[in-house]
Write an enzyme that holds these catalytic residues in place. Sequence first.
Site, PDB file in Angstrom:
ATOM      1  N   SER A  71       2.672   1.128  -0.856  1.00 50.46           N
ATOM      2  CA  SER A  71       2.036  -0.075  -0.309  1.00 50.46           C
ATOM      3  C   SER A  71       0.807  -0.476  -1.123  1.00 50.46           C
ATOM      4  O   SER A  71       0.020   0.383  -1.550  1.00 50.46           O
ATOM      5  CB  SER A  71       1.607   0.177   1.135  1.00 50.46           C
ATOM      6  OG  SER A  71       0.840  -0.905   1.607  1.00 50.46           O
ATOM      7  N   ALA A  72       0.645  -1.795  -1.297  1.00 52.71           N
ATOM      8  CA  ALA A  72      -0.550  -2.309  -1.966  1.00 52.71           C
ATOM      9  C   ALA A  72      -1.818  -1.986  -1.161  1.00 52.71           C
ATOM     10  O   ALA A  72      -2.927  -2.086  -1.693  1.00 52.71           O
ATOM     11  CB  ALA A  72      -0.421  -3.814  -2.177  1.00 52.71           C
ATOM     12  N   ASP A  73      -1.648  -1.581   0.095  1.00 53.41           N
ATOM     13  CA  ASP A  73      -2.822  -1.160   0.885  1.00 53.41           C
ATOM     14  C   ASP A  73      -3.550  -0.003   0.192  1.00 53.41           C
ATOM     15  O   ASP A  73      -4.779   0.064   0.210  1.00 53.41           O
ATOM     16  CB  ASP A  73      -2.401  -0.675   2.281  1.00 53.41           C
ATOM     17  CG  ASP A  73      -1.848  -1.780   3.169  1.00 53.41           C
ATOM     18  OD1 ASP A  73      -1.918  -2.964   2.789  1.00 53.41           O
ATOM     19  OD2 ASP A  73      -1.342  -1.443   4.266  1.00 53.41           O
ATOM     20  N   ASP A 103       7.942   3.084  -3.835  1.00 53.25           N
ATOM     21  CA  ASP A 103       7.554   2.005  -2.920  1.00 53.25           C
ATOM     22  C   ASP A 103       6.222   2.409  -2.287  1.00 53.25           C
ATOM     23  O   ASP A 103       6.164   3.045  -1.239  1.00 53.25           O
ATOM     24  CB  ASP A 103       8.627   1.772  -1.855  1.00 53.25           C
ATOM     25  CG  ASP A 103       8.269   0.596  -0.945  1.00 53.25           C
ATOM     26  OD1 ASP A 103       7.132   0.090  -1.025  1.00 53.25           O
ATOM     27  OD2 ASP A 103       9.138   0.196  -0.143  1.00 53.25           O
ATOM     28  N   VAL A 110      -3.139  -5.187   5.611  1.00 55.10           N
ATOM     29  CA  VAL A 110      -4.387  -4.442   5.431  1.00 55.10           C
ATOM     30  C   VAL A 110      -5.017  -4.828   4.088  1.00 55.10           C
ATOM     31  O   VAL A 110      -6.203  -5.157   4.007  1.00 55.10           O
ATOM     32  CB  VAL A 110      -4.146  -2.917   5.526  1.00 55.10           C
ATOM     33  CG1 VAL A 110      -5.366  -2.134   5.050  1.00 55.10           C
ATOM     34  CG2 VAL A 110      -3.797  -2.534   6.963  1.00 55.10           C
ATOM     35  N   LYS A 168       4.016 -12.777   4.801  1.00 57.14           N
ATOM     36  CA  LYS A 168       3.220 -11.556   4.919  1.00 57.14           C
ATOM     37  C   LYS A 168       2.397 -11.451   3.640  1.00 57.14           C
ATOM     38  O   LYS A 168       2.956 -11.362   2.545  1.00 57.14           O
ATOM     39  CB  LYS A 168       4.206 -10.391   5.065  1.00 57.14           C
ATOM     40  CG  LYS A 168       3.596  -9.035   5.155  1.00 57.14           C
ATOM     41  CD  LYS A 168       4.721  -7.989   5.208  1.00 57.14           C
ATOM     42  CE  LYS A 168       4.213  -6.668   4.699  1.00 57.14           C
ATOM     43  NZ  LYS A 168       5.293  -5.782   4.254  1.00 57.14           N
ATOM     44  N   LYS A 208       2.399   5.508  10.325  1.00 59.85           N
ATOM     45  CA  LYS A 208       3.608   5.947  11.031  1.00 59.85           C
ATOM     46  C   LYS A 208       4.406   6.880  10.132  1.00 59.85           C
ATOM     47  O   LYS A 208       4.359   6.776   8.911  1.00 59.85           O
ATOM     48  CB  LYS A 208       4.482   4.740  11.378  1.00 59.85           C
ATOM     49  CG  LYS A 208       3.890   3.851  12.457  1.00 59.85           C
ATOM     50  CD  LYS A 208       4.964   2.954  13.060  1.00 59.85           C
ATOM     51  CE  LYS A 208       4.411   2.177  14.234  1.00 59.85           C
ATOM     52  NZ  LYS A 208       3.693   0.954  13.836  1.00 59.85           N
ATOM     53  N   GLU A 247      -6.673  -7.758  11.307  1.00 57.11           N
ATOM     54  CA  GLU A 247      -5.601  -8.314  10.462  1.00 57.11           C
ATOM     55  C   GLU A 247      -4.635  -9.174  11.280  1.00 57.11           C
ATOM     56  O   GLU A 247      -4.659  -9.167  12.518  1.00 57.11           O
ATOM     57  CB  GLU A 247      -4.837  -7.188   9.763  1.00 57.11           C
ATOM     58  CG  GLU A 247      -4.102  -6.258  10.725  1.00 57.11           C
ATOM     59  CD  GLU A 247      -2.883  -5.599  10.101  1.00 57.11           C
ATOM     60  OE1 GLU A 247      -1.991  -6.320   9.617  1.00 57.11           O
ATOM     61  OE2 GLU A 247      -2.805  -4.357  10.141  1.00 57.11           O
TER      62      GLU A 247
HETATM   63  N1  PSU Z   1       1.909  -0.227  10.004  1.00 57.22           N
HETATM   64  C1  PSU Z   1       1.939  -0.440  11.338  1.00 57.22           C
HETATM   65  N2  PSU Z   1       1.859  -1.725  11.797  1.00 57.22           N
HETATM   66  C2  PSU Z   1       1.739  -2.798  10.956  1.00 57.22           C
HETATM   67  C3  PSU Z   1       1.711  -2.541   9.548  1.00 57.22           C
HETATM   68  C4  PSU Z   1       1.790  -1.259   9.122  1.00 57.22           C
HETATM   69  O1  PSU Z   1       2.042   0.510  12.099  1.00 57.22           O
HETATM   70  O2  PSU Z   1       1.681  -3.946  11.430  1.00 57.22           O
HETATM   71  C5  PSU Z   1       1.533  -3.714   8.594  1.00 57.22           C
HETATM   72  C6  PSU Z   1       0.079  -3.797   8.112  1.00 57.22           C
HETATM   73  O3  PSU Z   1      -0.282  -5.154   7.966  1.00 57.22           O
HETATM   74  C7  PSU Z   1       0.139  -3.141   6.750  1.00 57.22           C
HETATM   75  C8  PSU Z   1       1.506  -3.601   6.254  1.00 57.22           C
HETATM   76  O4  PSU Z   1      -0.889  -3.528   5.884  1.00 57.22           O
HETATM   77  O5  PSU Z   1       2.318  -3.510   7.417  1.00 57.22           O
HETATM   78  C9  PSU Z   1       2.029  -2.762   5.111  1.00 57.22           C
HETATM   79  O6  PSU Z   1       3.156  -3.370   4.535  1.00 57.22           O
HETATM   80  P1  PSU Z   1       3.710  -2.849   3.099  1.00 57.22           P
HETATM   81  O7  PSU Z   1       4.237  -1.469   3.359  1.00 57.22           O
HETATM   82  O8  PSU Z   1       4.794  -3.815   2.740  1.00 57.22           O
HETATM   83  O9  PSU Z   1       2.564  -2.851   2.160  1.00 57.22           O
HETATM   84 MN    MN Z   2       6.385  -1.759   0.021  1.00 58.55          MN
END
Ligand code: PSU
Ligand code: MN
Length: 314
Positions: free
Chosen positions: A143-145, A141, A111, A91, A162, A28
Amino acid sequence: MKNAPEFYHVHPEVKQAQAEGRPVVALESTVITHGLPYPDNLATARSMETAVRHGGAVPATIAILRGQIHIGLTAAQLEYLATRPGEQVRKCSRRDLPLVLARGEDGATTVAGTMILAHHSGIELFATGGIGGVHRGHPFDVSADLTELGRTPITVVCSGAKSILDLALTREVLETNGVPVIGYGTAELPAFFTPFSGHAVDLRVDTPAEAAALIHARRQLGLQSGTLLVVPVPAGEACDPDLAENASAQATREADEQGISGAAATPWLLRRVAELTGGQSLRANVALLHNNGRVAAEVAAALLAHSRPGNGQS
Ligand code: PSU
Ligand code: MN
């Protein structure tokens, strides 16, 4: 390539590997632009590609440059991305992909974004550090992941998430979305900087062949959902658990006080945790990224022993 090639550029080395049936691993780009500070981001992106090669596969770092999708970057493109200020690169999760394409902008794939583009390109294995999840204290909240893992048949090799995230809720949403969490050499979900979270995995495997057998079984079933293969940070490189936990708690508290939300939340928290933990967390982060790249390459190689189903879908 299954989908419209209009915006796609596949690096010649990746194209050749695919034509010859050799393994490819997707990487990624949000971790480069929004996850790690310069110059560590560039050094890590380069050495992660090397780790994939050492594992026996060709790396394909995925990003959007001036509205064009790149599957595999040149050295100059990688450097361009790593040196751009984070605010100038969008992003890109699923939601954001059409926006940057239409506007001809630069985009770093999360991701979720990387899974989509890897799948379009016929790449099955994807290595990264950590996935997004459900934020602590913000159960809406999500994540779309986690959604993407439920709908796109890619295997994401990572070190869990994390503890800025609520790992128990993240685990629940993965279950709801039908995503198996497979421990690689562990029975416990790792917590990114540290090998242990207190949450069990759904199955433990210990070899690339065992992991490949699971991917093969998913293909046979025709399931259009992903798999999470979680690999603990290598022994000796882990962060002190109290240091990681205290930093996560403090960063989450500060983000709430400052009203940081939406897509900005994760990058903000990542930067703050890195500041609060100092060099120790960065060392762990780099070590686990390398290790995950190598493991993904080994699984991609083992997967070649299984033939694809006739529909070419997975
Ligand atoms: N967690 C990490 N390092 C990262 C990310 C998450 O330890 O770089 C990044 C990844 O690209 C992950 C994104 O897909 O943050 C998730 O963001 P969000 O919570 O806004 O979906
Ligand atoms: Mn989010």
